[in-house]
Write an enzyme that holds these catalytic residues in place. Structure first.
Site, mmCIF file in Angstrom:
data_model
loop_
_atom_site.group_PDB
_atom_site.id
_atom_site.type_symbol
_atom_site.label_atom_id
_atom_site.label_comp_id
_atom_site.label_asym_id
_atom_site.label_seq_id
_atom_site.Cartn_x
_atom_site.Cartn_y
_atom_site.Cartn_z
ATOM 1 N N ARG A 73 4.343 0.776 0.187
ATOM 2 C CA ARG A 73 4.087 0.640 -1.250
ATOM 3 C C ARG A 73 5.417 0.580 -2.008
ATOM 4 O O ARG A 73 5.615 -0.238 -2.891
ATOM 5 C CB ARG A 73 3.297 1.835 -1.782
ATOM 6 C CG ARG A 73 2.022 2.122 -1.071
ATOM 7 C CD ARG A 73 0.834 1.500 -1.762
ATOM 8 N NE ARG A 73 -0.390 1.971 -1.141
ATOM 9 C CZ ARG A 73 -0.983 1.330 -0.159
ATOM 10 N NH1 ARG A 73 -0.497 0.210 0.307
ATOM 11 N NH2 ARG A 73 -2.069 1.819 0.376
ATOM 12 N N GLU A 77 -15.717 9.769 6.107
ATOM 13 C CA GLU A 77 -15.308 8.378 5.889
ATOM 14 C C GLU A 77 -15.295 7.548 7.172
ATOM 15 O O GLU A 77 -14.253 7.476 7.849
ATOM 16 C CB GLU A 77 -13.919 8.335 5.235
ATOM 17 C CG GLU A 77 -13.417 6.904 4.970
ATOM 18 C CD GLU A 77 -12.061 6.843 4.274
ATOM 19 O OE1 GLU A 77 -11.520 7.932 3.929
ATOM 20 O OE2 GLU A 77 -11.525 5.745 4.088
ATOM 21 N N LYS A 121 -17.549 8.799 1.953
ATOM 22 C CA LYS A 121 -16.643 7.741 1.504
ATOM 23 C C LYS A 121 -16.920 6.501 2.340
ATOM 24 O O LYS A 121 -16.218 6.212 3.305
ATOM 25 C CB LYS A 121 -15.180 8.187 1.628
ATOM 26 C CG LYS A 121 -14.200 7.151 1.077
ATOM 27 C CD LYS A 121 -12.814 7.765 0.793
ATOM 28 C CE LYS A 121 -11.782 6.675 0.495
ATOM 29 N NZ LYS A 121 -10.498 7.189 -0.014
ATOM 30 N N SER A 147 -12.153 1.267 -1.602
ATOM 31 C CA SER A 147 -11.999 -0.106 -2.088
ATOM 32 C C SER A 147 -11.639 -1.065 -0.958
ATOM 33 O O SER A 147 -12.024 -2.219 -0.983
ATOM 34 C CB SER A 147 -10.969 -0.171 -3.215
ATOM 35 O OG SER A 147 -9.765 0.495 -2.831
ATOM 36 N N GLY A 148 -10.893 -0.576 0.035
ATOM 37 C CA GLY A 148 -10.676 -1.301 1.285
ATOM 38 C C GLY A 148 -10.116 -2.699 1.176
ATOM 39 O O GLY A 148 -10.415 -3.543 2.003
ATOM 40 N N GLY A 149 -9.334 -3.010 0.181
ATOM 41 C CA GLY A 149 -8.733 -4.336 0.110
ATOM 42 C C GLY A 149 -9.331 -5.216 -0.967
ATOM 43 O O GLY A 149 -8.862 -6.337 -1.186
ATOM 44 N N ARG A 193 -5.609 1.830 -3.340
ATOM 45 C CA ARG A 193 -4.994 0.587 -3.807
ATOM 46 C C ARG A 193 -5.586 0.103 -5.125
ATOM 47 O O ARG A 193 -4.877 -0.385 -6.007
ATOM 48 C CB ARG A 193 -5.122 -0.499 -2.732
ATOM 49 C CG ARG A 193 -4.182 -0.302 -1.564
ATOM 50 C CD ARG A 193 -4.441 -1.289 -0.449
ATOM 51 N NE ARG A 193 -5.511 -0.837 0.439
ATOM 52 C CZ ARG A 193 -5.977 -1.565 1.461
ATOM 53 N NH1 ARG A 193 -5.488 -2.766 1.701
ATOM 54 N NH2 ARG A 193 -6.940 -1.090 2.229
ATOM 55 N N TYR A 213 -3.081 1.886 8.193
ATOM 56 C CA TYR A 213 -2.807 2.883 7.164
ATOM 57 C C TYR A 213 -1.376 3.375 7.256
ATOM 58 O O TYR A 213 -0.991 3.853 8.321
ATOM 59 C CB TYR A 213 -3.734 4.066 7.366
ATOM 60 C CG TYR A 213 -4.498 4.400 6.120
ATOM 61 C CD1 TYR A 213 -5.778 4.927 6.208
ATOM 62 C CD2 TYR A 213 -3.963 4.175 4.871
ATOM 63 C CE1 TYR A 213 -6.495 5.236 5.075
ATOM 64 C CE2 TYR A 213 -4.677 4.485 3.734
ATOM 65 C CZ TYR A 213 -5.944 5.011 3.836
ATOM 66 O OH TYR A 213 -6.667 5.319 2.729
#
Lengths: 393, 399
Positions: A77, A220, A262, A304-306, A334, A393
């Protein structure tokens, strides 16, 4: 109303495999005072607190800010805005996020990486205290990452059970009140029954250990976006995965009123030519949830996964157009951080603007949780997809 | 199976041609279409009808009259009012039930035994027609009874899978639209139910459910944790019921049973018979908690069995459940003994008691319908009754 007597014969930990009831060391079994709440709690343990924590996180108009990127991922990031991956920069970035005034109106919990849980701001204030003062519950990522799963179709499994109980106890002491463990399932790779079983079992064991030490486990099992499959196939796999997850959670005596989920939303694969509207994503996703998630679970916080920031918000909004048996909200990394990073660029003079950008995204998702979001006026960058093929990740 | 084959989304009932969907790159939002998942659901031509049937049966203010006692069990009931177990007596008794005026206001479906589904009234009108006129769907018991599981402490498996598909087809043709299969689990303080019994019964239920759905019948899934002797606590029953339901749903999912097209028939959560009967509010609290923890919202209706509760107890407990709503499934009833017991006593086989007996049945049905809506006020048509217990009957071959 009569008191709920907790007899030794209650035996919540007894196995039905013919084993005798285990008097699990809980000594005093006097009758507990009657509660207004619906359920009876076990003698001792964190049950009441877990339920309260889960309900607080799943409160109307609020969701989770996920800032638990490992150091390596955080480095990615920072690199995207030209910053070096060192502790000072990670501290500066997380400080920006944790000290945004007013964030607690839209964010009920923030998931942290271990480094951040023990970190202080540059003024010497603990990050956990900044969050708590802002009305945000601190959470902690406890898994130790994905590694290849032998005997599978090139799939992975999630590590982290060794010593987990002592780690979670320490995290609780430090102020964490919920935990997160992310495992993945890949549709292009099958998924194999082995991978699904391992994912579900690992989550169940992790969840039981967390509850034992006072942390609400976020469950998750991410069905990865990678692939060219259609939305029907995603639904089929998601139903399989969640069926096993809940079965193993029950086998491990996990208390459903004290967990959060999640999931990934049910969408077509990233490379599928047929796209889906937010309404379709909502319909498929809610169908899956209604078929697999007992209503006792208080909150479902989507990843959100992309997806782009706006896509993630629109989809969440579509899912909240009519009442659901559980709180349906967000746990975005993200999709909340992208604009913030791009605004900040590591410059102190951009700090206020960056915090504002975070509030804009947080508020948008808060409105989506309430079913009141509109995409008008959203910036172009917020609509850019963030899918990265083979994302690690 | 290839993922590619499945990505040809199948949206039925909206007129959107498959070829259009597959080729177009911009998606036309299609509202109200059916979302398919498993191949079983995709290829099942009864899928829509199953969901509609289940929704109809579990509609607000409605419940099920369970009248599917095997001939042997019916014989025991008739004997309590001094009647012989003959086909004519069984016919008269069911005719009394099904032709009770106004029953259809409160009862959406009735479960029948094989003999009864094909029976007529004494005037020659088929029972299925009488029920249809009342707006009551006929259902059919399809299991062929309990058998002991050797090596266990009195635990049972339920029989009936052999030839089940053909029987379901025959029943559907006759007018049945839902089915029932009763699995029974014993509970105690320590070792019951065994994992063997749980797995065997859950498996039977899942296979039965799938076969029913493949042949147009909504399966009532009944994993009864039965009210028995002992001082096991209400917490123990709750815990075991959760466990049993978890196994049942796990296997239903494994067999791709369409959850929107089933009904659940569980026990209310009660302690053993040696523990004082709990107040309705306590029963309701544990019962709803158990359901919230183990039943996905896709299931449209939970129809509790009465299983030994007195008629008044069954109504009061049903009413108490509604205070813990709203819930995604309706909390309603599928009562046998709690609707029939005093009805039978009132009739006692005497023609002059016919009307009074029918009135009693409808009054009981009405009380429970009101209780389902949370609006029951009393007094109860059968106040202060005792528990109505029956022993587990083994060895049936559906006789």
């Amino acid at each position: 109303m009569a008191a709920v007597a907790m007899s030794a014969g209650m035996a919540l930990k007894s196995s039905f495999c013919g084993a005798a009831v285990q008097q699990s060391g809980a000594t005093a079994v006097a009758a507990k005072p009657q509660r207004v709440a619906m359920f009876a709690v076990r003698a001792g343990g964190y049950d009441e607190e877990l339920v309260k924590t889960a309900k607080t996180i799943a409160s109307p108009g609020r969701g989770i800010l996920a800032i638990d990127e490992s150091n390596a991922t955080c480095g990615k990031r920072l690199a995207s805005i030209g910053l070096e991956n060192n502790e000072v920069n990670r501290q500066a970035y997380r400080q920006l996020l944790c000290t945004t005034p007013g964030l607690g109106e839209y964010i009920s919990g923030a998931i942290m990486f271990e480094e951040t849980l023990y970190q202080s701001t540059s003024d010497g204030k603990l990050m956990v205290d900044c969050l708590k003062e802002g009305g945000i519950l601190p959470g902690i990522k406890v898994d130790k990452g994905l590694v290849p799963l032998p005997g599978s179709n090139d799939e992975s499994w999630c590590q982290g059970l060794d010593g987990l109980a002592s780690r979670t106890a320490a995290y609780y002491k430090q102020g964490a009140r919920f935990a997160k463990w992310r495992t993945v399932v890949s549709i292009p790779n099958g998924p194999s029954d082995l991978a699904i079983t391992e994912a579900a079992w690992g989550l169940a064991r992790y969840a039981a250990i967390c509850q034992d030490t006072g942390l609400v486990p976020i469950v998750e099992p991410e069905v990865l976006l990678d692939g060219s499959h259609g939305i029907d196939r995603t639904l089929e796999v998601a139903e399989k995965v969640w069926s096993k997850v809940f079965y193993f959670l029950a086998e491990n005596n996990v208390m459903f009123e004290g967990i959060l989920l999640k999931p990934s939303m049910v969408t077509p694969g990233a490379e599928c030519p047929e796209r889906a509207t937010p309404e379709q994503v909502a319909e498929y996703t809610l169908r899956m949830l209604k078929r697999r998630v007992p209503p006792a679970v208080p909150g479902i916080m989507f990843l959100s996964g992309g997806q782009s920031e706006v896509e993630a918000t629109l989809n969440l909004n579509a899912m909240n157009q009519s009442p659901n048996p559980w709180h349906v909200s967000f746990s975005y990394a993200r999709a909340l951080q992208n604009s913030v990073l791009k605004t900040w660029k590591g410059q102190p003079e951009n700090l206020e603007a960056a915090k504002k950008a975070l509030l804009v995204r947080a508020k948008a998702n808060s409105l989506a949780q309430l079913g009141k979001y509109s995409a008008e006026g959203e910036a172009k960058e917020a609509k850019e997809g963030m899918f990265v093929k083979g994302y690690t990740y | 199976m290839a993922a590619v084959a499945l990505s040809k989304s199948v949206f039925l009932g909206t007129g959107v041609a498959e070829s259009t969907m597959f080729k177009s790159t911009s998606v036309v939002p299609v509202r109200g279409h059916i979302v398919m998942t498993s191949n079983f659901e995709k290829t099942n031509r009864y899928a829509d009808e199953l969901k509609q049937t289940a929704a109809f049966i579990s509609a607000p203010g409605k419940g099920i009259l369970a009248s599917d006692e095997s001939n042997a069990t019916t014989g025991k009931r008739l004997a309590t009012v001094g009647m012989d177990n003959t086909v004519e007596n069984r016919q008269a008794w069911r005719e009394l039930l099904y032709s009770a005026p106004g029953l259809g206001n409160y009862i959406s479906g009735t479960i029948m035994f094989d003999e009864t589904l094909f029976q007529d009234s004494r005037a020659g009108v088929p029972f299925v027609d009488i029920l249809k006129k009342q707006g009551i769907l006929p259902g059919i018991k399809v299991d062929t009874g309990l058998q002991p599981i050797d090596g266990t402490d009195g635990e049972t498996a339920t029989q009936g899978l052999d030839g089940l598909a053909e029987r379901c087809q025959k029943y559907y043709q006759q007018g049945a639209r839902f089915a029932k299969w009763r699995a029974v689990l014993r509970v105690d303080n320590e070792v019951l139910p065994s994992s063997t019994a749980i797995l065997e019964n859950a498996h039977g239920l899942a296979r039965y459910a799938q076969i029913c759905q493949a042949n147009g019948l909504v399966p009532i899934v009944e994993p009864e944790v039965t009210l028995g002797e002992g001082d096991y606590s209400i917490e123990r029953t709750a815990y075991i019921s959760e466990k049993v339901n978890s196994h049942v749903f796990r296997l239903l999912n494994e067999y791709n049973v369409i959850l929107e097209g089933i009904l659940l028939k569980p026990n209310m959560i009660l302690p053993g018979l040696d523990v004082p009967t709990p107040a309705p509010e306590e029963v309701a609290r544990y019962t709803v908690r158990t359901m919230l923890r183990s039943v996905p919202g896709a299931v449209p209706g939970i129809h509790f069995l009465s299983g030994g509760m007195s008629e008044e107890e069954a109504t009061l407990n049903l009413q108490a459940l509604q205070a813990f709503g709203p819930t995604p499934w309706s909390l309603t009833f599928s009562y046998g003994r709690a609707l029939q017991s005093s009805t039978l006593k009132t009739w006692s086989g005497k023609e002059e008691n016919w009307d009074a007996a029918q009135e009693r049945l409808v009054a009981l049905a009405k009380a429970n319908s009101e209780a389902q809506l949370g609006k029951y006020k009393g007094p109860h048509p059968s106040p202060g009754g005792e528990r109505i217990l029956q022993a587990l009957r083994l060895g049936g071959a559906g006789k």
